[in-house]
Design a protein around this motif. Structure first.
Motif, PDB file in Angstrom:
ATOM      1  N   MET A  31       0.824  -1.187   0.000  1.00  0.00           N
ATOM      2  CA  MET A  31       0.000   0.000   0.000  1.00  0.00           C
ATOM      3  C   MET A  31       0.870   1.253   0.000  1.00  0.00           C
ATOM      4  O   MET A  31       1.891   1.310   0.678  1.00  0.00           O
ATOM      5  CB  MET A  31      -0.915  -0.010   1.220  1.00  0.00           C
ATOM      6  N   ARG A  32       0.454   2.209  -0.750  1.00  0.00           N
ATOM      7  CA  ARG A  32       1.179   3.470  -0.874  1.00  0.00           C
ATOM      8  C   ARG A  32       1.085   4.264   0.430  1.00  0.00           C
ATOM      9  O   ARG A  32       0.037   4.333   1.053  1.00  0.00           O
ATOM     10  CB  ARG A  32       0.536   4.238  -2.026  1.00  0.00           C
ATOM     11  N   LYS A  33       2.207   4.848   0.828  1.00  0.00           N
ATOM     12  CA  LYS A  33       2.220   5.662   2.043  1.00  0.00           C
ATOM     13  C   LYS A  33       1.458   6.963   1.806  1.00  0.00           C
ATOM     14  O   LYS A  33       1.508   7.520   0.724  1.00  0.00           O
ATOM     15  CB  LYS A  33       3.643   5.985   2.462  1.00  0.00           C
ATOM     16  N   SER A  34       0.813   7.435   2.842  1.00  0.00           N
ATOM     17  CA  SER A  34       0.101   8.706   2.747  1.00  0.00           C
ATOM     18  C   SER A  34       1.113   9.855   2.731  1.00  0.00           C
ATOM     19  O   SER A  34       2.270   9.696   3.147  1.00  0.00           O
ATOM     20  CB  SER A  34      -0.859   8.876   3.919  1.00  0.00           C
ATOM     21  N   PHE A  35       0.646  11.003   2.287  1.00  0.00           N
ATOM     22  CA  PHE A  35       1.498  12.186   2.292  1.00  0.00           C
ATOM     23  C   PHE A  35       1.936  12.503   3.717  1.00  0.00           C
ATOM     24  O   PHE A  35       3.095  12.849   3.960  1.00  0.00           O
ATOM     25  CB  PHE A  35       0.767  13.384   1.672  1.00  0.00           C
ATOM     26  N   TYR A  36       1.023  12.375   4.666  1.00  0.00           N
ATOM     27  CA  TYR A  36       1.337  12.660   6.060  1.00  0.00           C
ATOM     28  C   TYR A  36       2.460  11.760   6.567  1.00  0.00           C
ATOM     29  O   TYR A  36       3.375  12.228   7.257  1.00  0.00           O
ATOM     30  CB  TYR A  36       0.092  12.498   6.928  1.00  0.00           C
ATOM     31  N   GLU A  37       2.403  10.479   6.224  1.00  0.00           N
ATOM     32  CA  GLU A  37       3.464   9.558   6.643  1.00  0.00           C
ATOM     33  C   GLU A  37       4.812  10.017   6.102  1.00  0.00           C
ATOM     34  O   GLU A  37       5.823   9.979   6.817  1.00  0.00           O
ATOM     35  CB  GLU A  37       3.164   8.144   6.172  1.00  0.00           C
ATOM     36  N   TYR A  38       4.839  10.441   4.838  1.00  0.00           N
ATOM     37  CA  TYR A  38       6.085  10.984   4.281  1.00  0.00           C
ATOM     38  C   TYR A  38       6.489  12.248   5.044  1.00  0.00           C
ATOM     39  O   TYR A  38       7.649  12.401   5.450  1.00  0.00           O
ATOM     40  CB  TYR A  38       5.953  11.305   2.790  1.00  0.00           C
ATOM     41  N   LEU A  51      10.308  23.142   4.991  1.00  0.00           N
ATOM     42  CA  LEU A  51       9.743  21.799   4.988  1.00  0.00           C
ATOM     43  C   LEU A  51       9.672  21.225   6.404  1.00  0.00           C
ATOM     44  O   LEU A  51       8.656  20.652   6.802  1.00  0.00           O
ATOM     45  CB  LEU A  51      10.543  20.869   4.071  1.00  0.00           C
ATOM     46  N   ALA A  52      10.722  21.387   7.178  1.00  0.00           N
ATOM     47  CA  ALA A  52      10.725  20.878   8.550  1.00  0.00           C
ATOM     48  C   ALA A  52       9.679  21.593   9.400  1.00  0.00           C
ATOM     49  O   ALA A  52       8.964  20.961  10.188  1.00  0.00           O
ATOM     50  CB  ALA A  52      12.106  21.025   9.178  1.00  0.00           C
ATOM     51  N   GLU A  53       9.541  22.894   9.224  1.00  0.00           N
ATOM     52  CA  GLU A  53       8.545  23.634   9.987  1.00  0.00           C
ATOM     53  C   GLU A  53       7.129  23.214   9.587  1.00  0.00           C
ATOM     54  O   GLU A  53       6.250  23.093  10.441  1.00  0.00           O
ATOM     55  CB  GLU A  53       8.747  25.134   9.839  1.00  0.00           C
ATOM     56  N   PHE A  54       6.900  22.967   8.291  1.00  0.00           N
ATOM     57  CA  PHE A  54       5.618  22.462   7.820  1.00  0.00           C
ATOM     58  C   PHE A  54       5.335  21.116   8.494  1.00  0.00           C
ATOM     59  O   PHE A  54       4.251  20.898   9.050  1.00  0.00           O
ATOM     60  CB  PHE A  54       5.660  22.340   6.292  1.00  0.00           C
ATOM     61  N   ALA A  55       6.298  20.219   8.479  1.00  0.00           N
ATOM     62  CA  ALA A  55       6.123  18.899   9.088  1.00  0.00           C
ATOM     63  C   ALA A  55       5.874  19.012  10.588  1.00  0.00           C
ATOM     64  O   ALA A  55       4.988  18.335  11.130  1.00  0.00           O
ATOM     65  CB  ALA A  55       7.342  18.029   8.809  1.00  0.00           C
ATOM     66  N   ASN A  56       6.635  19.849  11.253  1.00  0.00           N
ATOM     67  CA  ASN A  56       6.470  20.020  12.700  1.00  0.00           C
ATOM     68  C   ASN A  56       5.064  20.534  13.024  1.00  0.00           C
ATOM     69  O   ASN A  56       4.411  20.047  13.954  1.00  0.00           O
ATOM     70  CB  ASN A  56       7.522  20.979  13.261  1.00  0.00           C
ATOM     71  N   ASN A  57       4.597  21.503  12.258  1.00  0.00           N
ATOM     72  CA  ASN A  57       3.268  22.064  12.504  1.00  0.00           C
ATOM     73  C   ASN A  57       2.163  21.078  12.140  1.00  0.00           C
ATOM     74  O   ASN A  57       1.154  20.981  12.853  1.00  0.00           O
ATOM     75  CB  ASN A  57       3.088  23.371  11.739  1.00  0.00           C
ATOM     76  N   ALA A  58       2.329  20.346  11.060  1.00  0.00           N
ATOM     77  CA  ALA A  58       1.330  19.351  10.663  1.00  0.00           C
ATOM     78  C   ALA A  58       1.202  18.275  11.738  1.00  0.00           C
ATOM     79  O   ALA A  58       0.104  17.760  11.982  1.00  0.00           O
ATOM     80  CB  ALA A  58       1.698  18.734   9.320  1.00  0.00           C
ATOM     81  N   HIS A 118      -4.546  10.206   6.304  1.00  0.00           N
ATOM     82  CA  HIS A 118      -4.596   8.915   5.625  1.00  0.00           C
ATOM     83  C   HIS A 118      -4.783   9.000   4.123  1.00  0.00           C
ATOM     84  O   HIS A 118      -5.093   7.996   3.489  1.00  0.00           O
ATOM     85  CB  HIS A 118      -5.712   8.056   6.236  1.00  0.00           C
ATOM     86  N   THR A 119      -4.546  10.154   3.543  1.00  0.00           N
ATOM     87  CA  THR A 119      -4.786  10.304   2.113  1.00  0.00           C
ATOM     88  C   THR A 119      -3.497  10.568   1.344  1.00  0.00           C
ATOM     89  O   THR A 119      -2.524  11.075   1.896  1.00  0.00           O
ATOM     90  CB  THR A 119      -5.817  11.426   1.844  1.00  0.00           C
ATOM     91  N   ASP A 120      -3.553  10.219   0.078  1.00  0.00           N
ATOM     92  CA  ASP A 120      -2.464  10.558  -0.837  1.00  0.00           C
ATOM     93  C   ASP A 120      -3.029  11.359  -2.009  1.00  0.00           C
ATOM     94  O   ASP A 120      -2.457  11.394  -3.082  1.00  0.00           O
ATOM     95  CB  ASP A 120      -1.732   9.310  -1.322  1.00  0.00           C
ATOM     96  N   LYS A 163       8.646  16.182  -3.474  1.00  0.00           N
ATOM     97  CA  LYS A 163       9.554  15.313  -2.716  1.00  0.00           C
ATOM     98  C   LYS A 163       8.846  14.024  -2.314  1.00  0.00           C
ATOM     99  O   LYS A 163       9.457  12.947  -2.298  1.00  0.00           O
ATOM    100  CB  LYS A 163      10.116  16.042  -1.508  1.00  0.00           C
ATOM    101  N   TYR A 164       7.573  14.130  -1.978  1.00  0.00           N
ATOM    102  CA  TYR A 164       6.768  12.954  -1.654  1.00  0.00           C
ATOM    103  C   TYR A 164       6.695  12.000  -2.842  1.00  0.00           C
ATOM    104  O   TYR A 164       6.898  10.800  -2.678  1.00  0.00           O
ATOM    105  CB  TYR A 164       5.372  13.416  -1.219  1.00  0.00           C
TER     106      TYR A 164
END
Length: 73
Positions: A1-8, A21-28, A37-39, A67-68
């Motif tokens: 199964m393909r990983k979700s964007f969030y998992e990446y 990118l790191a700040e986006f990930a940290n805030n998300a 759970h979506t891609d 990048k995803y």
């Protein structure tokens, strides 16, 4: 199964980093409503446009999406 964007995106978390990118990930990570759970690009983009005040520009998401896609290959 393909990983979700969030998992990446969680692979890019780094509380010590100040890159966009790191700040986006940290805030998300702290965003309880983030579509985890979506891609689906459109679903995530719409969510961010309407709800993510922590994202100063959607260009950050667009770059993260590219990048995803490379991550999935």
């Amino acid at each position: 199964m393909r990983k979700s964007f969030y998992e990446y995106l969680m692979t890019e978390r780094n509380p010590a980093s100040h890159t966009a990118l790191a700040e986006f990930a940290n805030n998300a990570f702290f965003d309880q409503s983030f579509p985890k759970h979506t891609d689906n690009f459109d679903e995530i983009s719409k969510y961010l446009e309407e709800n993510a005040g922590y994202l100063p520009t959607l260009t950050i998401f667009d770059d993260a999406w590219q990048k995803y896609l490379a991550y999935l290959d």
